[in-house]
Design an enzyme around this catalytic site. Structure first.
Site, PDB file in Angstrom:
ATOM      1  N   ASN A 167       0.848  -1.200   0.000  1.00 34.33           N
ATOM      2  CA  ASN A 167       0.000   0.000   0.000  1.00 34.33           C
ATOM      3  C   ASN A 167       0.880   1.246   0.000  1.00 34.33           C
ATOM      4  O   ASN A 167       1.920   1.275   0.652  1.00 34.33           O
ATOM      5  CB  ASN A 167      -0.912   0.016   1.222  1.00 34.33           C
ATOM      6  CG  ASN A 167      -1.726   1.305   1.321  1.00 34.33           C
ATOM      7  OD1 ASN A 167      -1.390   2.199   2.080  1.00 34.33           O
ATOM      8  ND2 ASN A 167      -2.783   1.401   0.532  1.00 34.33           N
ATOM      9  N   GLU A 174      -1.068   0.572  -5.116  1.00 40.11           N
ATOM     10  CA  GLU A 174      -0.938   1.851  -5.805  1.00 40.11           C
ATOM     11  C   GLU A 174       0.291   1.915  -6.717  1.00 40.11           C
ATOM     12  O   GLU A 174       0.278   2.643  -7.720  1.00 40.11           O
ATOM     13  CB  GLU A 174      -0.890   2.988  -4.789  1.00 40.11           C
ATOM     14  CG  GLU A 174      -2.216   3.301  -4.111  1.00 40.11           C
ATOM     15  CD  GLU A 174      -2.529   2.378  -2.937  1.00 40.11           C
ATOM     16  OE1 GLU A 174      -3.600   2.515  -2.339  1.00 40.11           O
ATOM     17  OE2 GLU A 174      -1.687   1.485  -2.634  1.00 40.11           O
ATOM     18  N   ASP A 222      -3.854  21.882   8.199  1.00 39.63           N
ATOM     19  CA  ASP A 222      -4.352  20.959   7.182  1.00 39.63           C
ATOM     20  C   ASP A 222      -4.915  21.714   5.986  1.00 39.63           C
ATOM     21  O   ASP A 222      -4.794  22.944   5.883  1.00 39.63           O
ATOM     22  CB  ASP A 222      -5.389  20.007   7.788  1.00 39.63           C
ATOM     23  CG  ASP A 222      -5.294  18.615   7.197  1.00 39.63           C
ATOM     24  OD1 ASP A 222      -5.187  18.495   5.959  1.00 39.63           O
ATOM     25  OD2 ASP A 222      -5.325  17.637   7.958  1.00 39.63           O
TER      26      ASP A 222
END
Length: 445
Positions: free
Chosen positions: A145, A208, A257
């Protein structure tokens, strides 16, 4: 097609999109300040970093759809959606190659202070790695992953990383249950395909790197780890090899963020670094939190999913997770309406494809969906709040939305209804002479 970060910079430099900055600047606020002012226009390559003479730092390489399309040799920006969806449906295994890492630090040589990690905002916990891609394998199945995780050093060989409850969190949970730490690699500075694939949410136990290889036409090469049994792109600029500690948590945050606000402090997993591998004179890739590249890499893969699902219910022209909606919480759809209720169906499909979205605005194809001015002209002139605003009072939303629970959503049908002549914008005819005059005036402005 760019097969590495360096090739991506070369491609973009050939078309005048790279600004090399030779002024000596600090990683503490100075470089991030310059990035915040210039990254929309150019890729930024800082060549003189205070205290880090062997490094360069780059921002904005994958900062918008145009740059990604150029580095992936695509004909148009919207082709990215179909290209990514095709790669997701047709992944292919990358081939192996020995990586060219001329610097290999192990044991006592490992020191994260040797890396030019920027500190971005005044209340951030510390310097943050923001373009780090974590590569790990499920401890039971061996499936790989890739995912982005922000992380900050807490001593010379330890990082604390934010792990949302997705695939990597599942891997850590499983490793904790059997009492083993989770080997992982953190790669910094990668090709456009790996950068995009790592930002894409795939079904659990999908790889991925195989999606990235498909995006690169089978040209991605991987190399084995020095201290861990994990393969990672041989083109990476910097790799941190180590283990995620399944029974050690430290406070992570505050951190700014994508919304431009500080995320909360949480207890998060610790990563111990066993080896640092680097190219000669490495380029440290970084992403400005809440900047345009952050929004592009986080939002574009979701746009692709929205594109894929919404086109099943309407004729979709384009989709945009709007910059003014933090690149995450507000979606604009351009459609060719065939039925009065089709905009609502399109809005619900967008919410299904991207559950974090808070507002969906649906417009006709005469509206530039990347212009806030155009979109809200359509909202105020073509949408009746009593009839064309649909509020969904309760649904799964984003943890970044702090406006209150339960999280709710709104779909706004800002398409034309009734007599079309009343809703079309007036147009001033344009002559060639007027255009030439305007260009001359703008050039001399």
């Amino acid at each position: 097609m760019a097969n590495s970060l360096r090739e991506a910079i070369e491609v973009l430099e050939r078309v005048g999109l790279v600004l090399r900055i030779k002024n000596e600047l600090s990683t503490m606020y100075e470089i991030p300040f310059i990035v915040s002012k210039l990254e929309r226009e150019k890729v930024l390559l800082f060549e003189n970093i205070e205290g880090y003479k062997d490094f360069k730092i780059t921002f904005g390489v994958y900062g918008d759809r145009k740059r990604l399309a150029l580095t992936l040799e695509l004909k148009s920006e919207t082709e990215i959606y179909t290209k990514l969806l095709d790669a997701m449906n047709n992944p292919s295994k990358p081939t192996k190659k020995t990586g060219d890492f001329s610097v290999n630090l192990v044991g006592d040589e490992v020191d994260l202070r040797k890396l030019p990690i920027p500190k971005f905002y005044e209340k951030d916990k510390g310097p943050y790695i923001t373009a780090g891609i974590v590569i790990a394998k499920d401890i039971e199945t061996g499936v790989r992953n890739l995912s982005y995780h922000r992380m900050t050093p807490i001593n010379k060989n330890k990082l604390v990383m934010r792990v949302v409850e997705r695939d990597l969190w599942s891997f850590i949970k499983k490793a904790r249950e059997i009492g083993r730490n989770l080997p992982a690699a953190i790669v910094i500075g990668v090709d456009p395909a790996t950068a995009l694939a790592a930002a894409t949410t795939l079904p659990l136990y999908s790889d991925e790197l195989e999606v990235a290889n498909s995006l690169l036409g089978g040209e991605l090469k991987v190399t084995g780890g020095l201290k861990i049994n994990i393969e990672y792109p041989s083109n990476a600029e910097i790799v941190l090899e180590g283990e995620i500690q399944v029974n050690e948590l430290e406070e992570e945050g505050p951190f700014t963020d994508i919304t431009g606000t500080y995320d909360i402090i949480r207890k998060q997993p610790v990563f111990i670094v066993h080896a640092i591998r680097m190219k000669k004179n490495p380029i440290f890739q970084s992403i400005l939190p809440a900047g345009i590249e952050h929004k592009t890499l986080m939002g574009l893969p979701r746009e692709a999913k929205i594109y894929g699902l919404v086109k099943e219910v309407t004729v979709l022209n384009d989709v945009y997770l709007a910059d003014w909606g933090s690149g995450w919480l507000e979606c604009v759809l351009s459609i060719k309406k065939r039925h009065p209720d089709e905009p609502i169906n399109a809005g619900m499909a967008a919410i299904t494809a991207h559950p974090s979205v808070k507002k969906v605005i649906v417009v006709d194809d005469d509206i530039n969906i990347r212009s806030c001015r155009d979109v809200y002209w359509a909202v105020i002139n073509r949408a009746n709040p009593a009839k064309d605003y649909l509020i969904i009072p309760r649904a799964k939303g984003s943890t970044l939305d702090h406006s209150g629970l339960p999280r709710s959503k709104i779909i706004i049908d800002a398409t034309i209804k009734g007599d079309e002549k009343l809703f079309r914008r007036a147009v001033i005819p344009i002559s060639e002479k007027a255009m030439k005059t305007l260009k001359k005036l703008q050039d001399n402005y």
